[in-house]
Design an enzyme around this catalytic site. Structure first.
Site, PDB file in Angstrom:
ATOM      1  NE  ARG A  81      -3.811  -2.218   2.253  1.00  0.00           N
ATOM      2  CZ  ARG A  81      -3.533  -3.531   2.323  1.00  0.00           C
ATOM      3  NH1 ARG A  81      -2.316  -3.947   2.614  1.00  0.00           N
ATOM      4  NH2 ARG A  81      -4.494  -4.422   2.127  1.00  0.00           N
ATOM      5  CG  HIS A 106      -0.852  -5.598  -4.295  1.00  0.00           C
ATOM      6  ND1 HIS A 106       0.307  -5.525  -3.562  1.00  0.00           N
ATOM      7  CD2 HIS A 106      -1.643  -6.526  -3.645  1.00  0.00           C
ATOM      8  CE1 HIS A 106       0.243  -6.373  -2.540  1.00  0.00           C
ATOM      9  NE2 HIS A 106      -0.936  -6.981  -2.558  1.00  0.00           N
ATOM     10  CG  HIS A 180       0.143 -11.496  -3.846  1.00  0.00           C
ATOM     11  ND1 HIS A 180      -0.421 -12.407  -2.958  1.00  0.00           N
ATOM     12  CD2 HIS A 180      -0.148 -10.276  -3.357  1.00  0.00           C
ATOM     13  CE1 HIS A 180      -1.018 -11.733  -1.999  1.00  0.00           C
ATOM     14  NE2 HIS A 180      -0.882 -10.447  -2.201  1.00  0.00           N
ATOM     15  CG  ASP A 252      -2.177  -8.140   5.265  1.00  0.00           C
ATOM     16  OD1 ASP A 252      -1.093  -8.092   4.665  1.00  0.00           O
ATOM     17  OD2 ASP A 252      -3.258  -7.784   4.761  1.00  0.00           O
ATOM     18  CD  GLU A 317       2.291 -10.348  -0.426  1.00  0.00           C
ATOM     19  OE1 GLU A 317       2.057  -9.270  -0.976  1.00  0.00           O
ATOM     20  OE2 GLU A 317       1.571 -10.793   0.479  1.00  0.00           O
TER      21      GLU A 317
HETATM   22  C1  GLA Z   1      -1.190  -8.283   0.384  1.00  0.00           C
HETATM   23  C2  GLA Z   1      -1.791  -7.303   1.295  1.00  0.00           C
HETATM   24  C3  GLA Z   1      -3.069  -7.832   1.786  1.00  0.00           C
HETATM   25  C4  GLA Z   1      -3.990  -8.121   0.645  1.00  0.00           C
HETATM   26  C5  GLA Z   1      -3.347  -9.068  -0.310  1.00  0.00           C
HETATM   27  C6  GLA Z   1      -4.154  -9.247  -1.559  1.00  0.00           C
HETATM   28  O1  GLA Z   1      -0.696  -9.352   1.030  1.00  0.00           O
HETATM   29  O2  GLA Z   1      -0.947  -6.937   2.361  1.00  0.00           O
HETATM   30  O3  GLA Z   1      -3.650  -6.915   2.657  1.00  0.00           O
HETATM   31  O4  GLA Z   1      -4.315  -6.944  -0.027  1.00  0.00           O
HETATM   32  O5  GLA Z   1      -2.087  -8.602  -0.665  1.00  0.00           O
HETATM   33  O6  GLA Z   1      -5.493  -9.475  -1.340  1.00  0.00           O
END
Ligand code: GLA
Length: 350
Positions: A81, A106, A180, A252, A317
């Site tokens: 983000r 993304h 991803h 996350d 990631e």
């Molecule tokens: C990343 C983001 C998550 C989500 C996924 C895709 O991992 O950090 O919050 O947006 O991608 O859904």
């Protein structure tokens, strides 16, 4: 190592998409399509030679074009983000799409995951490799600079998939390329990953607010449910009433890797007790996002008749930190005009 090519489908614009299979001499193989430079499958043998496909995916192009979650895709220009879709570079403000609530995620509305890449077989370090190229035009999705990107996939005999990300821009810009893939080491149809153990080479993580945007604080993992310095089951603490977990519905988070030099270093190891498979992740990037598929969806139809639920996979990631252009204390994601961006991540299966 061998690489084969087959027709996979046609986009709505009539562009042909192919699937490439990269196979080593031990039955390990990765399948990649030139749509989104996306990893569709990774067939990995377990200790007894039993081969399973250990990433989530789809059988058809339409699902990749319309499905949620960026499954298996190459993410760009900027992974994760950017707060409010805004950043300033060399005194100029750039405005990006808000495609995740109030924020940019993304790479925007049509990110690299939705591009048809040019695929070719090349020789890298004396081995056959698959190279995907894409040129993103100056101003595409609001980012500055014509950006030439090459992503090179190599499969090695030690059952590893290496991804090298190379880019050049003709103007100063920001960039953060990642992949991803959603891993489930027991096989993509094997259900929850909460009993998998995870070890992360990270003493710190970037604290997030309830929009998953970093506050700027780098916090020690010690004493938090984000402490994976020793192998710990993912499900052990995921539902604790902890502010950081509640903010994003589980894990996350970006972890700050304990790096000692500039080379490839181990970032993570995941172990699935059922299949006894292990995956190790090596990278020279500064961070890794652990995402436990908290909101992938309910009854998501995947390849080979699979039906996926939340928390049936995890993503690791490798990346620059989220929103790093807006935080001076984070490693800089700026790529200067004419300079080379070159990072590698290896996913190795044992
Ligand atoms: C990343 C983001 C998550 C989500 C996924 C895709 O991992 O950090 O919050 O947006 O991608 O859904």
């Amino acid at each position: 190592m061998s690489i084969t090519k087959k027709f996979f489908g046609k986009t709505d614009n009539g562009e042909e998409v192919n699937i490439f299979a990269l196979t080593n001499n031990n039955g390990f193989s990765a399948r990649i399509i030139d749509y989104g430079a996306t990893i569709v499958s990774i067939f990995a043998p377990d200790k007894n030679g039993r081969v399973d496909d250990v990433v989530l995916g789809y059988d058809d192009l339409e699902s990749y074009a319309k499905g949620p979650g960026y499954i298996g895709a190459l993410i760009g220009r900027y992974g994760n983000r950017i707060k409010a879709g805004r950043f300033t570079l060399n005194g100029k403000e750039y405005i990006l799409a808000k495609n995740d609530g109030n924020n940019h995620l993304h790479g925007g509305i049509v990110g690299f995951d939705k591009a048809v890449w040019k695929a070719e077989t090349i020789t890298k370090d004396g081995k056959e490799a698959l190279q995907m190229s894409y040129t993103s035009k100056d101003g595409e999705e609001g980012y500055p600079g014509n950006l030439d990107v090459k992503v090179i996939y190599t499969v090695t005999d030690d059952n590893a998939l290496s991804i090298e990300y190379i880019a050049f821009s003709d103007k100063d810009t920001i960039i953060n390329l990642t992949n991803h893939s959603y891993f489930n080491l027991g096989g993509h149809k094997s259900g929850s990953i909460l009993n998998n153990t995870l070890k992360l080479e990270a003493d710190k993580f970037t604290v997030v607010d309830n929009e998953a945007i970093p506050t700027g604080e780098l916090r020690n993992v010690e004493g938090t449910p984000l402490d994976f310095r020793k192998p710990t089951a993912i499900g052990d603490r995921i539902d604790q009433k902890d502010e950081q977990l509640l903010n994003v519905g589980g894990y996350d988070h970006n972890f700050v890797l304990n790096r000692t030099g500039k080379g490839l270093e181990k970032a993570a190891a995941v172990y699935d007790p059922k299949s006894e498979r292990t995956m190790e992740v090596y990278t020279n990037k500064p961070g890794v996002q652990l995402y436990t598929a908290n909101f992938l969806g309910k009854d998501l139809k995947g390849k080979d008749g699979a039906v996926y639920q939340n928390r049936e996979a995890l993503c690791l990631e490798t990346q620059f930190f989220p929103d790093s252009i807006n935080h001076e204390n984070f490693p800089s994601p700026i790529l200067k005009a004419g300079e080379r961006y070159d990072y590698t991540t290896i996913y190795k299966f044992l």
